[in-house]
Design a protein around this motif. Sequence first.
Motif, PDB file in Angstrom:
ATOM      1  N   GLY A  53       0.811  -1.203   0.000  1.00 13.38           N
ATOM      2  CA  GLY A  53       0.000   0.000   0.000  1.00 13.38           C
ATOM      3  C   GLY A  53       0.849   1.259   0.000  1.00 13.38           C
ATOM      4  N   ALA A  54       1.979   1.218   0.698  1.00 13.69           N
ATOM      5  CA  ALA A  54       2.882   2.374   0.720  1.00 13.69           C
ATOM      6  C   ALA A  54       3.400   2.674  -0.686  1.00 13.69           C
ATOM      7  N   PHE A  55       3.624   1.627  -1.475  1.00 10.37           N
ATOM      8  CA  PHE A  55       4.061   1.835  -2.862  1.00 10.37           C
ATOM      9  C   PHE A  55       2.929   2.421  -3.697  1.00 10.37           C
ATOM     10  N   GLN A  56       1.719   1.894  -3.543  1.00 13.00           N
ATOM     11  CA  GLN A  56       0.597   2.409  -4.319  1.00 13.00           C
ATOM     12  C   GLN A  56       0.277   3.858  -3.981  1.00 13.00           C
ATOM     13  N   LEU A  57       0.472   4.237  -2.714  1.00  9.60           N
ATOM     14  CA  LEU A  57       0.215   5.607  -2.300  1.00  9.60           C
ATOM     15  C   LEU A  57       1.428   6.517  -2.507  1.00  9.60           C
ATOM     16  N   GLU A  58       2.494   5.952  -3.132  1.00  8.46           N
ATOM     17  CA  GLU A  58       3.691   6.695  -3.521  1.00  8.46           C
ATOM     18  C   GLU A  58       4.485   7.224  -2.330  1.00  8.46           C
ATOM     19  N   TYR A  59       4.435   6.485  -1.203  1.00 11.51           N
ATOM     20  CA  TYR A  59       5.313   6.827  -0.092  1.00 11.51           C
ATOM     21  C   TYR A  59       6.729   6.321  -0.360  1.00 11.51           C
ATOM     22  N   ILE A  60       6.806   5.200  -1.129  1.00  8.06           N
ATOM     23  CA  ILE A  60       8.097   4.648  -1.558  1.00  8.06           C
ATOM     24  C   ILE A  60       8.072   4.503  -3.072  1.00  8.06           C
ATOM     25  N   ASN A  61       9.267   4.496  -3.687  1.00  6.56           N
ATOM     26  CA  ASN A  61       9.358   4.513  -5.159  1.00  6.56           C
ATOM     27  C   ASN A  61       9.560   3.140  -5.775  1.00  6.56           C
ATOM     28  N   THR A  62      10.006   2.188  -4.980  1.00  8.13           N
ATOM     29  CA  THR A  62      10.258   0.843  -5.505  1.00  8.13           C
ATOM     30  C   THR A  62       9.587  -0.181  -4.606  1.00  8.13           C
ATOM     31  N   VAL A  63       9.372  -1.371  -5.147  1.00 10.33           N
ATOM     32  CA  VAL A  63       8.776  -2.452  -4.370  1.00 10.33           C
ATOM     33  C   VAL A  63       9.563  -3.730  -4.654  1.00 10.33           C
ATOM     34  N   TRP A  64       9.795  -4.528  -3.643  1.00 17.66           N
ATOM     35  CA  TRP A  64      10.685  -5.697  -3.717  1.00 17.66           C
ATOM     36  C   TRP A  64       9.937  -6.918  -4.212  1.00 17.66           C
ATOM     37  N   ASP A  65      10.575  -7.685  -5.094  1.00 23.26           N
ATOM     38  CA  ASP A  65      10.036  -8.961  -5.571  1.00 23.26           C
ATOM     39  C   ASP A  65      11.206  -9.896  -5.866  1.00 23.26           C
ATOM     40  N   PRO A  66      11.435 -10.921  -5.029  1.00 28.06           N
ATOM     41  CA  PRO A  66      12.614 -11.779  -5.186  1.00 28.06           C
ATOM     42  C   PRO A  66      12.513 -12.826  -6.290  1.00 28.06           C
ATOM     43  N   PHE A  67      11.299 -13.101  -6.779  1.00 23.76           N
ATOM     44  CA  PHE A  67      11.130 -14.209  -7.723  1.00 23.76           C
ATOM     45  C   PHE A  67      10.651 -13.799  -9.111  1.00 23.76           C
ATOM     46  N   PHE A  68       9.831 -12.769  -9.206  1.00 26.96           N
ATOM     47  CA  PHE A  68       9.214 -12.435 -10.490  1.00 26.96           C
ATOM     48  C   PHE A  68       9.672 -11.088 -11.030  1.00 26.96           C
ATOM     49  N   GLY A  69      10.874 -10.656 -10.630  1.00 22.96           N
ATOM     50  CA  GLY A  69      11.450  -9.435 -11.168  1.00 22.96           C
ATOM     51  C   GLY A  69      10.590  -8.212 -10.916  1.00 22.96           C
ATOM     52  N   ASP A  70      10.042  -7.675 -12.008  1.00 23.95           N
ATOM     53  CA  ASP A  70       9.225  -6.466 -11.925  1.00 23.95           C
ATOM     54  C   ASP A  70       7.742  -6.794 -11.757  1.00 23.95           C
ATOM     55  N   GLY A  71       7.449  -8.064 -11.448  1.00 22.74           N
ATOM     56  CA  GLY A  71       6.063  -8.517 -11.411  1.00 22.74           C
ATOM     57  C   GLY A  71       5.203  -7.803 -10.392  1.00 22.74           C
ATOM     58  N   THR A  72       5.730  -7.619  -9.179  1.00 19.55           N
ATOM     59  CA  THR A  72       4.936  -6.972  -8.133  1.00 19.55           C
ATOM     60  C   THR A  72       4.576  -5.546  -8.526  1.00 19.55           C
ATOM     61  N   ARG A  73       5.564  -4.809  -9.078  1.00 21.46           N
ATOM     62  CA  ARG A  73       5.296  -3.426  -9.482  1.00 21.46           C
ATOM     63  C   ARG A  73       4.235  -3.391 -10.572  1.00 21.46           C
ATOM     64  N   LYS A  74       4.325  -4.301 -11.550  1.00 17.26           N
ATOM     65  CA  LYS A  74       3.366  -4.299 -12.650  1.00 17.26           C
ATOM     66  C   LYS A  74       1.956  -4.657 -12.179  1.00 17.26           C
ATOM     67  N   VAL A  75       1.863  -5.573 -11.218  1.00 19.61           N
ATOM     68  CA  VAL A  75       0.546  -5.937 -10.687  1.00 19.61           C
ATOM     69  C   VAL A  75      -0.059  -4.784  -9.890  1.00 19.61           C
ATOM     70  N   LEU A  76       0.750  -4.141  -9.044  1.00 24.08           N
ATOM     71  CA  LEU A  76       0.242  -3.065  -8.185  1.00 24.08           C
ATOM     72  C   LEU A  76      -0.110  -1.807  -8.960  1.00 24.08           C
ATOM     73  N   THR A  77       0.449  -1.671 -10.169  1.00 25.81           N
ATOM     74  CA  THR A  77       0.137  -0.499 -10.992  1.00 25.81           C
ATOM     75  C   THR A  77      -0.723  -0.869 -12.202  1.00 25.81           C
ATOM     76  N   SER A  78      -1.267  -2.073 -12.218  1.00 24.15           N
ATOM     77  CA  SER A  78      -2.071  -2.536 -13.350  1.00 24.15           C
ATOM     78  C   SER A  78      -3.427  -1.839 -13.371  1.00 24.15           C
ATOM     79  N   ASP A  79      -4.091  -1.964 -14.501  1.00 26.72           N
ATOM     80  CA  ASP A  79      -5.431  -1.384 -14.633  1.00 26.72           C
ATOM     81  C   ASP A  79      -6.408  -2.014 -13.645  1.00 26.72           C
ATOM     82  N   VAL A  80      -6.179  -3.296 -13.332  1.00 25.88           N
ATOM     83  CA  VAL A  80      -7.061  -3.980 -12.379  1.00 25.88           C
ATOM     84  C   VAL A  80      -6.951  -3.333 -11.006  1.00 25.88           C
TER      85      VAL A  80
END
Length: 459
Positions: free
Chosen positions: A176-203
């Motif tokens: 939620g802190a990433f979605q509300l832009e309190y932080i600029n990056t989000v960690w994902d150890p297995f799927f690379g940029d997957g977490t960022r793409k899901v949290l910023t997706s149209d869904v």
Amino acid sequence: MNLTFSNLFFVKKDMFPDEKLKKHEEHHKKVSWVYYCIITLGFWLIANPPTFGYKVPEMVWNDILAGIILIVLSYFALKPYKLWAQWGIVFLGVWLFVAPMIFWAEVGAGFLNNYLIGTLVVVFGIVIPRQPGIKLFAQPGPNVPAGWSYNPSSWNQRVPVIFFAWVGFFVARYMGAFQLEYINTVWDPFFGDGTRKVLTSDVSESFPVSDATLGAFSYVIDVLFGLAGGTHRWRTMPWVVIIFGILIVPLGVVSITLVILQPVSVGHWCTLCLTSAMISLLMIPFTIDEVLATIQLMRHEKKERGTSYWKSLWFGGTMKGGDMEEKKNPETLLELTFSEAYNDLLLRPWNLFLIMLIGMWVMAAPGVLGYSGTIADSNHLAGAIIVTFAVIAMSEVARPLRYLHVLFGLWLIAAPWVLGTDNDTAMWNGVVSGIVIIALSFPKGKVEDKRGSFDKYIK
């Protein structure tokens, strides 16, 4: 005693015997210190906007007005029969969780302060003093339900849920802190940029509020409802148990379903989202039995006394039989919880563990074996559902749900022909996995505990 729903908030002393009035007043005197603490939290809220430099006008007014209202309600709550003020404090505490999501608070301190103060307000409002007026409404009775071999509301049954809910809260709050832009990056150890793409997706962005922050709110409410009430709350506070069950079981399944649809709807996996889903899933088996005990009580009240379900939901009831379980030493609670959790793990049916592993394989198979398309989407969805119900069925109460895997297995066998695929690997993987899952669906495994009239359904 002819109680109505309005009596939860407004009571008249002549409605209750002197003995109950005395117990209520003594209890209120013991816990009245919490309202002085809430007054302090009210001043804290008022001081937040100038201290932390709020930029959202709605949040400025929210904290100032909420602080003033908390102070006023706490003043009235110091009087033992002002139940409406005591309930108002609880509702306002829940609102403090919701406000940052609705107003999209820009300042991290405002978001965190509202969550911290909201948690403390609810703890001081209902967790420590328990339900307003509980000494007036509660009836004497057993801690262990009649026909049961254990107490489903005992602390060692609830501690695992509270623990998992706290872990889920921190995971969801980070997203939620990433979605509300309190932080600029989000960690994902297995799927690379997957977490960022899901949290910023149209869904995700289609929600009117941050969906991750909504998840954090849900988890912290799980914690608070897990803490609320004593070891007999299955009969004295049915509404807490039922809402607790709704938050964890059906809403948990919905949350899990939304997460497992990620590769279909978004096209990416999210490690933190999967972690949150697994946490939601692990909480379900620990919750079902307490809900069952409460439903049995409400049915008993309806059958024996003609009490409506609505009335017993809010005021509870009692039953003959059962055991008055002795309270456990608090110093041994954690040790007892770990010991019983370990023993429960050893009793879980081996076939359900195998079904869970096969479900995980079905989810991973498209990526490992290299096929895609509709059949891959079907595998992602079916595999996740298989894992979900395998974990839920590990609870003795939910053991009959294992038969659903027969349907899931049939779908895996039929899917290649129903959906159409020319990939032999995908076809044979589905057929073999489906046959094995069907075969593993029938063994019941060990069932050691007793749950009254429900035992006949655990087959």
